[in-house]
Motif scaffolding. Structure first.
Motif, PDB file in Angstrom:
ATOM      1  N   MET A   1       0.957  -1.159  -0.103  1.00 46.20           N
ATOM      2  CA  MET A   1       0.060   0.082  -0.014  1.00 46.20           C
ATOM      3  C   MET A   1       0.861   1.204  -0.085  1.00 46.20           C
ATOM      4  SD  MET A   1      -2.806   0.975   2.692  1.00 46.20           S
ATOM      5  CE  MET A   1      -3.642  -0.439   2.526  1.00 46.20           C
ATOM      6  N   ASN A   2       0.417   2.239  -0.771  1.00 42.89           N
ATOM      7  CA  ASN A   2       1.263   3.370  -1.128  1.00 42.89           C
ATOM      8  C   ASN A   2       0.450   4.358  -0.165  1.00 42.89           C
ATOM      9  OD1 ASN A   2       2.668   5.672  -1.652  1.00 42.89           O
ATOM     10  ND2 ASN A   2       2.301   5.295  -3.893  1.00 42.89           N
ATOM     11  N   LEU A   3       1.345   4.976   0.963  1.00 45.26           N
ATOM     12  CA  LEU A   3       0.719   5.992   1.547  1.00 45.26           C
ATOM     13  C   LEU A   3       0.800   7.313   1.172  1.00 45.26           C
ATOM     14  CD1 LEU A   3       1.956   5.030   5.161  1.00 45.26           C
ATOM     15  CD2 LEU A   3      -0.141   4.297   4.275  1.00 45.26           C
ATOM     16  N   ASN A   4       1.464   7.478  -0.040  1.00 48.60           N
ATOM     17  CA  ASN A   4       1.374   9.074  -0.802  1.00 48.60           C
ATOM     18  C   ASN A   4       0.463   8.761  -1.861  1.00 48.60           C
ATOM     19  OD1 ASN A   4       3.648   9.909   0.731  1.00 48.60           O
ATOM     20  ND2 ASN A   4       5.089   8.466  -0.508  1.00 48.60           N
ATOM     21  N   GLU A   5      -0.146   7.678  -2.065  1.00 52.15           N
ATOM     22  CA  GLU A   5      -1.043   7.449  -3.148  1.00 52.15           C
ATOM     23  C   GLU A   5      -2.262   8.636  -3.276  1.00 52.15           C
ATOM     24  OE1 GLU A   5      -4.734   4.600  -5.105  1.00 52.15           O
ATOM     25  OE2 GLU A   5      -3.153   3.899  -3.446  1.00 52.15           O
ATOM     26  N   ALA A   6      -2.520   9.388  -4.143  1.00 48.52           N
ATOM     27  CA  ALA A   6      -3.359  10.436  -4.220  1.00 48.52           C
ATOM     28  C   ALA A   6      -4.729   9.581  -4.145  1.00 48.52           C
ATOM     29  CB  ALA A   6      -3.439  11.340  -5.540  1.00 48.52           C
ATOM     30  N   VAL A   7      -5.630  10.426  -3.208  1.00 47.35           N
ATOM     31  CA  VAL A   7      -7.055  10.199  -3.114  1.00 47.35           C
ATOM     32  C   VAL A   7      -7.771  11.278  -2.766  1.00 47.35           C
ATOM     33  CG1 VAL A   7      -6.302   7.899  -1.626  1.00 47.35           C
ATOM     34  CG2 VAL A   7      -6.806   9.851  -0.250  1.00 47.35           C
ATOM     35  N   VAL A  13     -14.120  16.501   5.722  1.00 49.11           N
ATOM     36  CA  VAL A  13     -13.489  15.428   6.111  1.00 49.11           C
ATOM     37  C   VAL A  13     -11.982  15.658   6.739  1.00 49.11           C
ATOM     38  CG1 VAL A  13     -12.133  13.175   5.797  1.00 49.11           C
ATOM     39  CG2 VAL A  13     -14.655  13.427   5.000  1.00 49.11           C
ATOM     40  N   MET A  14     -11.113  16.377   5.768  1.00 44.11           N
ATOM     41  CA  MET A  14      -9.908  16.914   6.331  1.00 44.11           C
ATOM     42  C   MET A  14      -9.772  18.020   7.308  1.00 44.11           C
ATOM     43  SD  MET A  14      -8.343  13.995   5.120  1.00 44.11           S
ATOM     44  CE  MET A  14      -6.654  14.398   5.660  1.00 44.11           C
ATOM     45  N   LYS A  15     -10.602  18.929   6.956  1.00 45.19           N
ATOM     46  CA  LYS A  15     -10.377  20.366   7.697  1.00 45.19           C
ATOM     47  C   LYS A  15     -11.134  20.330   8.977  1.00 45.19           C
ATOM     48  CE  LYS A  15      -9.060  22.829   3.396  1.00 45.19           C
ATOM     49  NZ  LYS A  15      -9.424  23.749   2.537  1.00 45.19           N
ATOM     50  N   ASN A  16     -12.589  19.787   8.871  1.00 45.41           N
ATOM     51  CA  ASN A  16     -13.577  19.874   9.937  1.00 45.41           C
ATOM     52  C   ASN A  16     -13.423  18.653  10.659  1.00 45.41           C
ATOM     53  OD1 ASN A  16     -14.008  22.184   8.609  1.00 45.41           O
ATOM     54  ND2 ASN A  16     -15.809  21.518   7.713  1.00 45.41           N
ATOM     55  N   GLU A  50      -2.363  10.726   4.620  1.00 44.75           N
ATOM     56  CA  GLU A  50      -3.035  11.717   5.410  1.00 44.75           C
ATOM     57  C   GLU A  50      -4.357  11.249   5.792  1.00 44.75           C
ATOM     58  OE1 GLU A  50      -2.693  15.994   3.870  1.00 44.75           O
ATOM     59  OE2 GLU A  50      -1.525  14.797   2.232  1.00 44.75           O
ATOM     60  N   VAL A  51      -5.371  10.680   5.323  1.00 48.07           N
ATOM     61  CA  VAL A  51      -6.419  10.245   5.495  1.00 48.07           C
ATOM     62  C   VAL A  51      -6.471   9.260   6.720  1.00 48.07           C
ATOM     63  CG1 VAL A  51      -8.643   8.966   4.897  1.00 48.07           C
ATOM     64  CG2 VAL A  51      -7.422  10.557   3.358  1.00 48.07           C
ATOM     65  N   ILE A  52      -5.553   8.131   6.712  1.00 47.83           N
ATOM     66  CA  ILE A  52      -5.078   7.170   7.820  1.00 47.83           C
ATOM     67  C   ILE A  52      -4.694   7.995   8.843  1.00 47.83           C
ATOM     68  CG2 ILE A  52      -3.700   5.094   8.364  1.00 47.83           C
ATOM     69  CD1 ILE A  52      -3.643   4.659   5.334  1.00 47.83           C
ATOM     70  N   LYS A  53      -4.074   8.904   8.799  1.00 45.00           N
ATOM     71  CA  LYS A  53      -3.523   9.629  10.101  1.00 45.00           C
ATOM     72  C   LYS A  53      -4.648  10.184  10.871  1.00 45.00           C
ATOM     73  CE  LYS A  53      -0.698  13.129   9.455  1.00 45.00           C
ATOM     74  NZ  LYS A  53       0.477  13.803   9.228  1.00 45.00           N
ATOM     75  N   THR A  54      -5.505  10.917  10.064  1.00 47.30           N
ATOM     76  CA  THR A  54      -6.575  11.632  10.800  1.00 47.30           C
ATOM     77  C   THR A  54      -8.019  10.773  10.982  1.00 47.30           C
ATOM     78  OG1 THR A  54      -7.242  12.649   8.375  1.00 47.30           O
ATOM     79  CG2 THR A  54      -5.721  13.902   9.968  1.00 47.30           C
ATOM     80  N   HIS A  55      -7.931   9.500  10.442  1.00 45.66           N
ATOM     81  CA  HIS A  55      -9.021   8.903  10.578  1.00 45.66           C
ATOM     82  C   HIS A  55      -8.608   7.520  10.653  1.00 45.66           C
ATOM     83  CE1 HIS A  55     -10.795  12.655   8.732  1.00 45.66           C
ATOM     84  NE2 HIS A  55     -11.947  12.424   9.256  1.00 45.66           N
ATOM     85  N   LEU A  56      -8.139   7.055  11.709  1.00 46.46           N
ATOM     86  CA  LEU A  56      -7.840   5.760  11.972  1.00 46.46           C
ATOM     87  C   LEU A  56      -8.784   4.620  11.814  1.00 46.46           C
ATOM     88  CD1 LEU A  56      -5.776   6.423  15.415  1.00 46.46           C
ATOM     89  CD2 LEU A  56      -4.994   6.058  12.940  1.00 46.46           C
ATOM     90  N   GLU A  57     -10.087   5.144  11.827  1.00 41.05           N
ATOM     91  CA  GLU A  57     -11.183   3.852  11.788  1.00 41.05           C
ATOM     92  C   GLU A  57     -11.126   3.408  10.150  1.00 41.05           C
ATOM     93  OE1 GLU A  57     -12.987   7.914  10.710  1.00 41.05           O
ATOM     94  OE2 GLU A  57     -11.615   7.257  12.269  1.00 41.05           O
ATOM     95  N   VAL A  58     -10.502   4.092   9.300  1.00 43.07           N
ATOM     96  CA  VAL A  58     -10.248   3.627   8.040  1.00 43.07           C
ATOM     97  C   VAL A  58      -9.604   2.226   7.767  1.00 43.07           C
ATOM     98  CG1 VAL A  58     -11.490   5.703   6.845  1.00 43.07           C
ATOM     99  CG2 VAL A  58      -8.931   5.283   6.933  1.00 43.07           C
ATOM    100  N   GLN A  59      -8.662   2.299   8.717  1.00 45.06           N
ATOM    101  CA  GLN A  59      -7.742   1.209   8.614  1.00 45.06           C
ATOM    102  C   GLN A  59      -8.170  -0.394   8.421  1.00 45.06           C
ATOM    103  OE1 GLN A  59      -4.568   1.322  11.371  1.00 45.06           O
ATOM    104  NE2 GLN A  59      -4.124   3.604  11.141  1.00 45.06           N
ATOM    105  N   SER A  60      -9.455  -0.501   9.133  1.00 40.51           N
ATOM    106  CA  SER A  60      -9.972  -1.711   9.242  1.00 40.51           C
ATOM    107  C   SER A  60     -10.791  -2.240   7.801  1.00 40.51           C
ATOM    108  CB  SER A  60     -11.313  -1.819  10.324  1.00 40.51           C
ATOM    109  OG  SER A  60     -12.274  -0.768   9.839  1.00 40.51           O
ATOM    110  N   ILE A  61     -10.871  -1.081   6.853  1.00 36.79           N
ATOM    111  CA  ILE A  61     -11.394  -1.511   5.697  1.00 36.79           C
ATOM    112  C   ILE A  61     -10.608  -1.264   4.417  1.00 36.79           C
ATOM    113  CG2 ILE A  61     -13.832  -1.242   6.384  1.00 36.79           C
ATOM    114  CD1 ILE A  61     -12.341   1.806   4.425  1.00 36.79           C
ATOM    115  N   LEU A  62      -9.254  -1.032   4.635  1.00 37.24           N
ATOM    116  CA  LEU A  62      -8.298  -0.726   3.624  1.00 37.24           C
ATOM    117  C   LEU A  62      -7.820  -2.023   2.666  1.00 37.24           C
ATOM    118  CD1 LEU A  62      -5.857   1.877   5.001  1.00 37.24           C
ATOM    119  CD2 LEU A  62      -7.863   2.016   3.357  1.00 37.24           C
TER     120      LEU A  62
END
Length: 87
Positions: A1-7, A13-16, A50-62
């Motif tokens: 998995m490439n953590l630098n992949e653009a999503v 989500v990211m600011k609020n 960046e998404v993973i760092k701020t929303h740890l809950e998504v790790q379970s569905i990656l």
């Protein structure tokens, strides 16, 4: 998995810090969205890490494969995963 992949995601989500409730994994990209209504102007491109760092809950569905989606079901507190309907 490439953590630098653009999503794709949104400022909600990211600011609020809005909770991610819908994830798409297509051949072209990952998409992470909250249940906030959004317009094209709200969409952002960020790194997957960046998404993973701020929303740890998504790790379970990656683990979801290309052409799958995950939807967070508030009543159960669980992610439901499925193959996306043909577009």
């Amino acid at each position: 998995m490439n953590l630098n992949e653009a999503v794709f995601t949104t400022g909600f989500v990211m600011k609020n810090g809005a909770k991610i409730v819908h994830v798409n994994h297509s051949q072209e990209c990952w998409e992470f969205y909250s249940d906030d209504g959004f317009t094209e102007a709200d969409v952002m491109v960020v790194g997957l890490g960046e998404v993973i760092k701020t929303h740890l809950e998504v790790q379970s569905i990656l683990w979801i494969l290309v052409n799958m989606e995950a939807v967070f079901v508030a009543e159960s507190g669980e992610w439901e995963t499925r193959v996306r309907a043909e577009e």
